[in-house]
Design a protein around this motif. Structure first.
Motif, PDB file in Angstrom:
ATOM      1  N   SER A   1       0.830  -1.212   0.000  1.00  0.00           N
ATOM      2  CA  SER A   1       0.000   0.000   0.000  1.00  0.00           C
ATOM      3  C   SER A   1       0.858   1.253   0.000  1.00  0.00           C
ATOM      4  O   SER A   1       0.546   2.239  -0.689  1.00  0.00           O
ATOM      5  N   LEU A   2       1.948   1.233   0.776  1.00  0.00           N
ATOM      6  CA  LEU A   2       2.869   2.374   0.775  1.00  0.00           C
ATOM      7  C   LEU A   2       3.469   2.572  -0.612  1.00  0.00           C
ATOM      8  O   LEU A   2       3.577   3.711  -1.103  1.00  0.00           O
ATOM      9  N   ARG A   3       3.845   1.475  -1.245  1.00  0.00           N
ATOM     10  CA  ARG A   3       4.403   1.570  -2.607  1.00  0.00           C
ATOM     11  C   ARG A   3       3.364   2.102  -3.587  1.00  0.00           C
ATOM     12  O   ARG A   3       3.649   2.982  -4.396  1.00  0.00           O
ATOM     13  N   ALA A   4       2.142   1.581  -3.506  1.00  0.00           N
ATOM     14  CA  ALA A   4       1.083   2.030  -4.415  1.00  0.00           C
ATOM     15  C   ALA A   4       0.708   3.486  -4.166  1.00  0.00           C
ATOM     16  O   ALA A   4       0.293   4.198  -5.083  1.00  0.00           O
TER      17      ALA A   4
ATOM     18  N   LEU B   1      -3.835  -7.120  -4.324  1.00  0.00           N
ATOM     19  CA  LEU B   1      -3.074  -5.863  -4.315  1.00  0.00           C
ATOM     20  C   LEU B   1      -1.792  -5.968  -5.126  1.00  0.00           C
ATOM     21  O   LEU B   1      -1.477  -5.088  -5.947  1.00  0.00           O
ATOM     22  N   LEU B   2      -1.030  -7.023  -4.896  1.00  0.00           N
ATOM     23  CA  LEU B   2       0.217  -7.204  -5.643  1.00  0.00           C
ATOM     24  C   LEU B   2      -0.059  -7.338  -7.133  1.00  0.00           C
ATOM     25  O   LEU B   2       0.727  -6.871  -7.971  1.00  0.00           O
ATOM     26  N   ASP B   3      -1.176  -7.952  -7.463  1.00  0.00           N
ATOM     27  CA  ASP B   3      -1.536  -8.173  -8.854  1.00  0.00           C
ATOM     28  C   ASP B   3      -1.965  -6.888  -9.552  1.00  0.00           C
ATOM     29  O   ASP B   3      -1.528  -6.589 -10.668  1.00  0.00           O
ATOM     30  N   LEU B   4      -2.796  -6.094  -8.891  1.00  0.00           N
ATOM     31  CA  LEU B   4      -3.455  -4.976  -9.575  1.00  0.00           C
ATOM     32  C   LEU B   4      -2.812  -3.611  -9.360  1.00  0.00           C
ATOM     33  O   LEU B   4      -3.217  -2.646 -10.008  1.00  0.00           O
ATOM     34  N   THR B   5      -1.850  -3.503  -8.468  1.00  0.00           N
ATOM     35  CA  THR B   5      -1.210  -2.191  -8.273  1.00  0.00           C
ATOM     36  C   THR B   5       0.181  -2.146  -8.889  1.00  0.00           C
ATOM     37  O   THR B   5       0.926  -1.195  -8.658  1.00  0.00           O
ATOM     38  N   GLY B   6       0.526  -3.170  -9.641  1.00  0.00           N
ATOM     39  CA  GLY B   6       1.806  -3.175 -10.336  1.00  0.00           C
ATOM     40  C   GLY B   6       1.677  -2.574 -11.725  1.00  0.00           C
ATOM     41  O   GLY B   6       0.823  -1.726 -11.984  1.00  0.00           O
ATOM     42  N   ASP B   7       2.496  -3.030 -12.637  1.00  0.00           N
ATOM     43  CA  ASP B   7       2.495  -2.535 -14.013  1.00  0.00           C
ATOM     44  C   ASP B   7       1.206  -2.964 -14.710  1.00  0.00           C
ATOM     45  O   ASP B   7       0.934  -4.161 -14.846  1.00  0.00           O
ATOM     46  N   PRO B   8       0.368  -1.991 -15.181  1.00  0.00           N
ATOM     47  CA  PRO B   8      -0.884  -2.339 -15.850  1.00  0.00           C
ATOM     48  C   PRO B   8      -0.681  -3.215 -17.086  1.00  0.00           C
ATOM     49  O   PRO B   8      -1.586  -3.952 -17.477  1.00  0.00           O
ATOM     50  N   ALA B   9       0.498  -3.119 -17.705  1.00  0.00           N
ATOM     51  CA  ALA B   9       0.775  -3.905 -18.908  1.00  0.00           C
ATOM     52  C   ALA B   9       1.563  -5.172 -18.598  1.00  0.00           C
ATOM     53  O   ALA B   9       2.074  -5.825 -19.497  1.00  0.00           O
TER      54      ALA B   9
ATOM     55  N   GLY C   1      -3.412 -10.254 -13.507  1.00  0.00           N
ATOM     56  CA  GLY C   1      -4.689 -10.955 -13.454  1.00  0.00           C
ATOM     57  C   GLY C   1      -4.594 -12.300 -12.753  1.00  0.00           C
ATOM     58  O   GLY C   1      -5.595 -12.811 -12.244  1.00  0.00           O
ATOM     59  N   TRP C   2      -3.386 -12.882 -12.707  1.00  0.00           N
ATOM     60  CA  TRP C   2      -3.255 -14.218 -12.113  1.00  0.00           C
ATOM     61  C   TRP C   2      -3.613 -14.213 -10.629  1.00  0.00           C
ATOM     62  O   TRP C   2      -4.253 -15.147 -10.135  1.00  0.00           O
ATOM     63  N   GLY C   3      -3.209 -13.158  -9.911  1.00  0.00           N
ATOM     64  CA  GLY C   3      -3.495 -13.089  -8.480  1.00  0.00           C
ATOM     65  C   GLY C   3      -4.983 -13.037  -8.198  1.00  0.00           C
ATOM     66  O   GLY C   3      -5.483 -13.675  -7.266  1.00  0.00           O
ATOM     67  N   VAL C   4      -5.705 -12.267  -9.022  1.00  0.00           N
ATOM     68  CA  VAL C   4      -7.163 -12.184  -8.886  1.00  0.00           C
ATOM     69  C   VAL C   4      -7.790 -13.554  -9.104  1.00  0.00           C
ATOM     70  O   VAL C   4      -8.665 -13.994  -8.353  1.00  0.00           O
ATOM     71  N   GLY C   5      -7.334 -14.259 -10.140  1.00  0.00           N
ATOM     72  CA  GLY C   5      -7.892 -15.571 -10.454  1.00  0.00           C
ATOM     73  C   GLY C   5      -7.651 -16.592  -9.362  1.00  0.00           C
ATOM     74  O   GLY C   5      -8.559 -17.348  -8.989  1.00  0.00           O
ATOM     75  N   ILE C   6      -6.428 -16.628  -8.819  1.00  0.00           N
ATOM     76  CA  ILE C   6      -6.111 -17.574  -7.749  1.00  0.00           C
ATOM     77  C   ILE C   6      -6.912 -17.240  -6.491  1.00  0.00           C
ATOM     78  O   ILE C   6      -7.461 -18.134  -5.821  1.00  0.00           O
ATOM     79  N   ALA C   7      -6.979 -15.944  -6.156  1.00  0.00           N
ATOM     80  CA  ALA C   7      -7.741 -15.523  -4.972  1.00  0.00           C
ATOM     81  C   ALA C   7      -9.209 -15.908  -5.102  1.00  0.00           C
ATOM     82  O   ALA C   7      -9.830 -16.390  -4.150  1.00  0.00           O
ATOM     83  N   ALA C   8      -9.781 -15.715  -6.294  1.00  0.00           N
ATOM     84  CA  ALA C   8     -11.185 -16.070  -6.519  1.00  0.00           C
ATOM     85  C   ALA C   8     -11.388 -17.576  -6.469  1.00  0.00           C
ATOM     86  O   ALA C   8     -12.478 -18.048  -6.105  1.00  0.00           O
TER      87      ALA C   8
ATOM     88  N   GLY D   1      -8.832   3.199  -7.700  1.00  0.00           N
ATOM     89  CA  GLY D   1      -9.737   2.365  -8.474  1.00  0.00           C
ATOM     90  C   GLY D   1      -9.889   0.987  -7.856  1.00  0.00           C
ATOM     91  O   GLY D   1     -11.010   0.453  -7.745  1.00  0.00           O
ATOM     92  N   VAL D   2      -8.782   0.394  -7.447  1.00  0.00           N
ATOM     93  CA  VAL D   2      -8.819  -0.928  -6.808  1.00  0.00           C
ATOM     94  C   VAL D   2      -9.606  -0.862  -5.497  1.00  0.00           C
ATOM     95  O   VAL D   2     -10.440  -1.734  -5.210  1.00  0.00           O
ATOM     96  N   LEU D   3      -9.373   0.179  -4.706  1.00  0.00           N
ATOM     97  CA  LEU D   3     -10.070   0.319  -3.429  1.00  0.00           C
ATOM     98  C   LEU D   3     -11.564   0.551  -3.638  1.00  0.00           C
ATOM     99  O   LEU D   3     -12.394   0.033  -2.878  1.00  0.00           O
TER     100      LEU D   3
END
Length: 412
Positions: free
Chosen positions: A122-125, A166-174, A179-186, A300-302
């Motif tokens: 969160s601090l990094r983002a 967070l690690l998945d979606l606050t990094g490099d958009p490209a 997306g992998w983190g979201v999929g595994i979490a879901a 946006g993520v929040l």
């Protein structure tokens, strides 16, 4: 050798300093774990969700046990069953080989470390330093907030899933693997699926596809491992909300569904809730998309996470651990801009979240289902904060206002 030595020495020094800097965090995690074990052995209570995870893991490991028939009855007499996809039971298999107290200790320590990782991400983002001192301070400050303390007390999995997202979606958009983190979490718990919709709304087709493939892989692994349980879960078991809560009015259910039930003092609010959930869901996703278009990916993520919590049939107090990155963001940006109002808002929100632990007293008084007057403000605190946050973002200059053209573009 004489050329390399001066360079190697500073590197070695940095490694030593880095290693030493994590010692206080490890001591904190160890202390919390030890306290958890002592509390469990002294009382035999708490850590109900972790007990359910362990019960499900043991049932699955036995080979002939039916995953969704295994239940755990706590010291309070409440019977709980496993409600996650079969893949979650696969991921939780190590618990089957640990004693209850050992599992609580390891899980508690890992939870504190996950909290620290969330603070760092969160601090990094938020665009500020991620030094060990700042991470440790943030971790200590956020341990007492009720969503985090409650998460620790029941032994939940939410902080780990939030870290993945967070690690998945606050990094490099490209990023190639976005997306992998979201999929595994879901795949472990279905609620992060709202972030797939969020990615689709942003037209990030590759990331949405990656999340879908990762989620599909977890479903496939579940079918390969436990075919009968997978058929039962995906064939309708996931809609059995009675396994989640017998009555949505309970104060610990901080979703729109729970708030409506408390306001009307009835559990029969399904139709109204569905209509409101659709409206809030669409509006919240539009706000999230607008934040990203304004250049604020973190907000946006929040906003998306808050929307998911509000529209969920049940959003327990410990699901609101998303307050952790929100508080970090509010404090960092308020301090950086010298905005005393923002800093004061962060402090006030922190105090309110700590004080909400008083909800546990409501359950002890057996008055958990009937509220009147000002009690309705107190018992719907998280829902009100979530709605106010989305409303503020919707009106934020350059951020969340969703005009007619934006709605049309989003719908297309």
């Amino acid at each position: 050798m004489t050329i390399l030595a001066p360079t190697a020495a500073p590197r070695a020094g940095r490694r030593i300093r880095t290693a030493l800097s994590v010692i206080p965090l490890l001591l904190l995690a160890g202390s919390v774990a030890a306290a958890a074990v002592v509390a469990y052995r002294s009382t035999g209570r708490f850590w109900g969700d972790l007990a359910v995870y362990r019960t499900a893991a043991i049932a699955a490991a036995s080979g002939d046990g039916r995953l969704y028939d295994a239940t755990h009855q706590g010291a309070d007499g409440i019977v709980l069953g496993f409600t996650y996809p079969p893949f979650a039971a696969l991921a939780l298999q190590p618990l089957a080989y640990l004693g209850a107290a050992t599992g609580i200790g390891i899980w508690s320590a890992a939870t504190v470390l996950a909290l620290a990782a969330v603070v760092r991400a969160s601090l990094r983002a938020a665009g500020t330093g991620t030094g060990p001192g700042a991470v440790l301070l943030g971790t200590v400050a956020l341990l007492p907030v009720f969503p985090v303390a409650g998460h620790l007390q029941v032994g939940q999995v939410g902080l780990f899933l939030m870290l993945l997202v967070l690690l998945d979606l606050t990094g490099d958009p490209a990023g190639r693997w976005r997306g992998w983190g979201v999929g595994i979490a879901a795949g472990i718990k279905l609620t992060p699926l709202i972030f797939v919709v969020y990615l689709l709304c942003l037209r990030r087709w590759r990331a949405a596809g990656m999340a879908t493939v990762a989620f599909g892989a977890t479903v496939g692994l579940g079918f390969a491992w436990r075919p009968a349980d997978s058929i039962r879960f995906w064939g309708g078991g996931l809609f059995d909300t009675a396994r989640v809560t017998a009555d949505p009015r309970t104060v610990l259910n901080q979703s729109l569904h729970g708030a409506l039930a408390r306001l009307g003092d009835t559990a029969e609010v399904t139709v109204v809730w569905l209509l409101l959930a659709v409206l809030v869901g669409v509006a919240g996703l539009v706000v999230a998309v607008r934040c990203v278009r304004a250049g604020d990916e973190f907000l946006g993520v929040l906003a998306c996470a808050t929307t998911g919590l509000l529209v969920s049939p049940a959003a327990w107090h410990h699901h609101w651990v998303w307050c952790v990155p929100a508080l970090v963001l509010l404090a960092v940006r308020g301090r950086r801009a010298g905005d005393r109002v923002a800093v004061a808002a962060a402090a006030l929100l922190w105090a309110a979240l700590v004080a909400s632990a008083a909800w546990t007293l409501i359950g002890l008084r057996d008055t958990d289902l009937h509220f009147r007057g000002l009690e309705l403000l107190h018992t719907n605190l998280y829902v009100l904060v979530g709605l106010l946050a989305l409303g503020w973002l919707a009106l934020r200059p350059g951020g969340g206002r969703a005009d007619h053209d934006d709605l049309e573009r989003w719908a297309r």
